[in-house]
Design a protein around this motif. Structure first.
Motif, mmCIF file in Angstrom:
data_model
loop_
_atom_site.group_PDB
_atom_site.id
_atom_site.type_symbol
_atom_site.label_atom_id
_atom_site.label_comp_id
_atom_site.label_asym_id
_atom_site.label_seq_id
_atom_site.Cartn_x
_atom_site.Cartn_y
_atom_site.Cartn_z
ATOM 1 N N SER A 69 -1.476 -10.003 14.706
ATOM 2 C CA SER A 69 -2.695 -9.911 13.899
ATOM 3 C C SER A 69 -3.370 -11.274 13.763
ATOM 4 O O SER A 69 -4.606 -11.367 13.777
ATOM 5 C CB SER A 69 -2.367 -9.340 12.517
ATOM 6 O OG SER A 69 -1.425 -10.161 11.833
ATOM 7 N N LEU B 195 -6.545 -7.949 7.015
ATOM 8 C CA LEU B 195 -5.315 -7.154 7.055
ATOM 9 C C LEU B 195 -5.399 -5.866 6.237
ATOM 10 O O LEU B 195 -5.030 -4.796 6.727
ATOM 11 C CB LEU B 195 -4.120 -7.999 6.604
ATOM 12 C CG LEU B 195 -3.461 -8.887 7.662
ATOM 13 C CD1 LEU B 195 -2.209 -9.524 7.103
ATOM 14 C CD2 LEU B 195 -3.140 -8.091 8.917
ATOM 15 N N PRO B 196 -5.850 -5.903 4.966
ATOM 16 C CA PRO B 196 -5.942 -4.634 4.221
ATOM 17 C C PRO B 196 -6.847 -3.600 4.886
ATOM 18 O O PRO B 196 -6.568 -2.397 4.825
ATOM 19 C CB PRO B 196 -6.491 -5.072 2.860
ATOM 20 C CG PRO B 196 -6.093 -6.497 2.724
ATOM 21 C CD PRO B 196 -6.170 -7.062 4.108
ATOM 22 N N SER C 47 -7.278 -3.198 8.018
ATOM 23 C CA SER C 47 -6.722 -2.767 9.307
ATOM 24 C C SER C 47 -5.356 -2.109 9.167
ATOM 25 O O SER C 47 -4.590 -2.094 10.131
ATOM 26 C CB SER C 47 -6.615 -3.966 10.247
ATOM 27 O OG SER C 47 -5.719 -4.937 9.714
ATOM 28 N N LYS C 48 -5.054 -1.573 8.002
ATOM 29 C CA LYS C 48 -3.707 -1.036 7.788
ATOM 30 C C LYS C 48 -3.404 0.154 8.711
ATOM 31 O O LYS C 48 -2.257 0.356 9.120
ATOM 32 C CB LYS C 48 -3.524 -0.629 6.330
ATOM 33 C CG LYS C 48 -4.459 0.468 5.843
ATOM 34 C CD LYS C 48 -4.205 0.784 4.378
ATOM 35 C CE LYS C 48 -5.137 1.898 3.886
ATOM 36 N NZ LYS C 48 -4.894 2.223 2.460
ATOM 37 N N HIS C 49 -4.422 0.951 9.066
ATOM 38 C CA HIS C 49 -4.168 2.092 9.942
ATOM 39 C C HIS C 49 -3.813 1.628 11.352
ATOM 40 O O HIS C 49 -2.868 2.141 11.964
ATOM 41 C CB HIS C 49 -5.397 3.000 9.974
ATOM 42 C CG HIS C 49 -5.747 3.581 8.638
ATOM 43 N ND1 HIS C 49 -4.831 4.275 7.872
ATOM 44 C CD2 HIS C 49 -6.896 3.577 7.922
ATOM 45 C CE1 HIS C 49 -5.402 4.668 6.744
ATOM 46 N NE2 HIS C 49 -6.663 4.256 6.746
ATOM 47 N N ALA D 185 -2.627 -1.314 12.088
ATOM 48 C CA ALA D 185 -1.326 -1.980 11.960
ATOM 49 C C ALA D 185 -0.201 -0.948 11.938
ATOM 50 O O ALA D 185 0.886 -1.191 12.486
ATOM 51 C CB ALA D 185 -1.296 -2.833 10.696
ATOM 52 N N GLY D 186 -0.445 0.203 11.321
ATOM 53 C CA GLY D 186 0.555 1.265 11.318
ATOM 54 C C GLY D 186 0.843 1.790 12.708
ATOM 55 O O GLY D 186 2.000 2.055 13.064
ATOM 56 N N THR E 68 5.000 8.806 8.193
ATOM 57 C CA THR E 68 3.886 7.962 8.643
ATOM 58 C C THR E 68 2.971 8.672 9.630
ATOM 59 O O THR E 68 2.111 8.019 10.222
ATOM 60 C CB THR E 68 4.431 6.681 9.302
ATOM 61 O OG1 THR E 68 5.231 7.031 10.446
ATOM 62 C CG2 THR E 68 5.260 5.875 8.326
#
Length: 293
Positions: free
Chosen positions: A105, A204-205, A207-209, A211-212, A278
């Motif tokens: 990231s 980062l917050p 792009s959490k999907h 990142a998952g 998830t």
């Protein structure tokens, strides 16, 4: 109404079919989905049936359910063999996943939000690594690990996994970071936020999907990998990951079919639970990534 259902309705309206045929023409995806679900469930049920068998029961009836059931023997025996290996796999998958997400990231943020000489060229070179088969880098990786004195240590797994996962992470997350409006970052900088704070609290917050998706792909790859751990860990049993342990397990318990299948089921449970909790994040991440690409 879906495209398939619309086509079915148009076909029905053109002719006078009996009611039952009209129903199935309109709703044919339903039985197809049911058949696919059954086909997916049959191997799982067979695995559960085989895990309850002794060798004699398996020779007599390998596919059906036989009595008495030996779950109380096969699963404890399998757990004693694979428990340490599952812990090792959890450690390797978790640490490598965190490393890939953090470094990937950061690199993706640099490529998305900064302008520097040769940025596009470097990014294309990084993406070109996706076209190189992993088997071609096997010998160089092994030589590097051996020269660094990491052979038969946990670092022999962690460092190559983190390095190998960077390319896909940079590709997916950079594509998403580019789509974030620059006004968010400009407002944060006006308020005195540093560049790292913009990355940590904004990029980062949001792009959490994505990142998952990266995390799930990384865990799947490291959890199921057998060749690299088998090559670098060698005979050090306390560092075996779950695929290597199951391979040795098969050699040691070749006649205990039920115990072997119980070990396979235990090894698959963490991934089943991971995807169960998830799956929504994974689907949303793929959708978001597809829209941005």
């Amino acid at each position: 109404m879906s495209t398939a259902q619309a086509a079915g309705s148009a076909l029905v309206e053109g002719r006078k079919w009996p009611r039952i045929i009209r129903y199935w023409v309109r709703h044919w995806p339903i039985p197809v989905i049911i058949v696919l679900i059954v086909l997916m469930m049959v191997p799982m049920l067979l695995a559960l049936f085989i895990a309850a068998k002794s060798r004699a029961q398996f020779d007599f009836n390998p596919w059906g359910l036989t009595f008495p059931l030996y779950y109380h023997q096969t699963f404890p025996a399998a757990w004693r063999v694979v428990s340490q290996s599952i812990l090792n796999s959890v450690i390797v998958s978790t640490v490598s996943c965190i490393g890939v997400l953090f470094f990937g990231s950061l690199s993706a943020y640099v490529f998305a939000r900064f302008d520097f000489l040769g940025k596009d060229t470097v990014f294309v070179i990084i993406l070109s690594l996706l076209m190189i088969p992993a088997i071609l880098t096997l010998v160089p990786r092994f030589v590097v690990v051996h020269k660094l004195g990491l052979f038969q240590t946990m670092w022999a797994l962690l460092l190559p996994y983190i390095a190998a996962g960077q390319v896909m992470a940079v590709f997916l997350m950079r594509t998403f970071f580019v789509s974030i409006p620059s006004e968010y970052f400009e407002s944060a900088r006006i308020d005195g936020a540093s560049e790292f704070r913009c990355f940590w609290n904004i990029a980062l917050p949001l792009s959490k999907h994505i990142a998952g998706v990266v995390a799930i792909l990384q865990v799947l790859g490291t959890w199921n990998d057998i060749f690299w751990p088998y090559l670098t860990i060698g005979t050090k049993k306390e560092l075996f990951t779950i695929p290597v342990a199951l391979l040795i397990f098969n050699d040691q318990l070749g006649q205990q079919i039920g115990t072997q299948m119980a070990g396979y089921i235990i090894a698959s449970l963490p991934l089943v639970l991971l995807f169960a909790f998830t799956s929504r994040l994974f689907v949303e991440g793929l959708t978001a990534g597809g829209l941005k690409l």
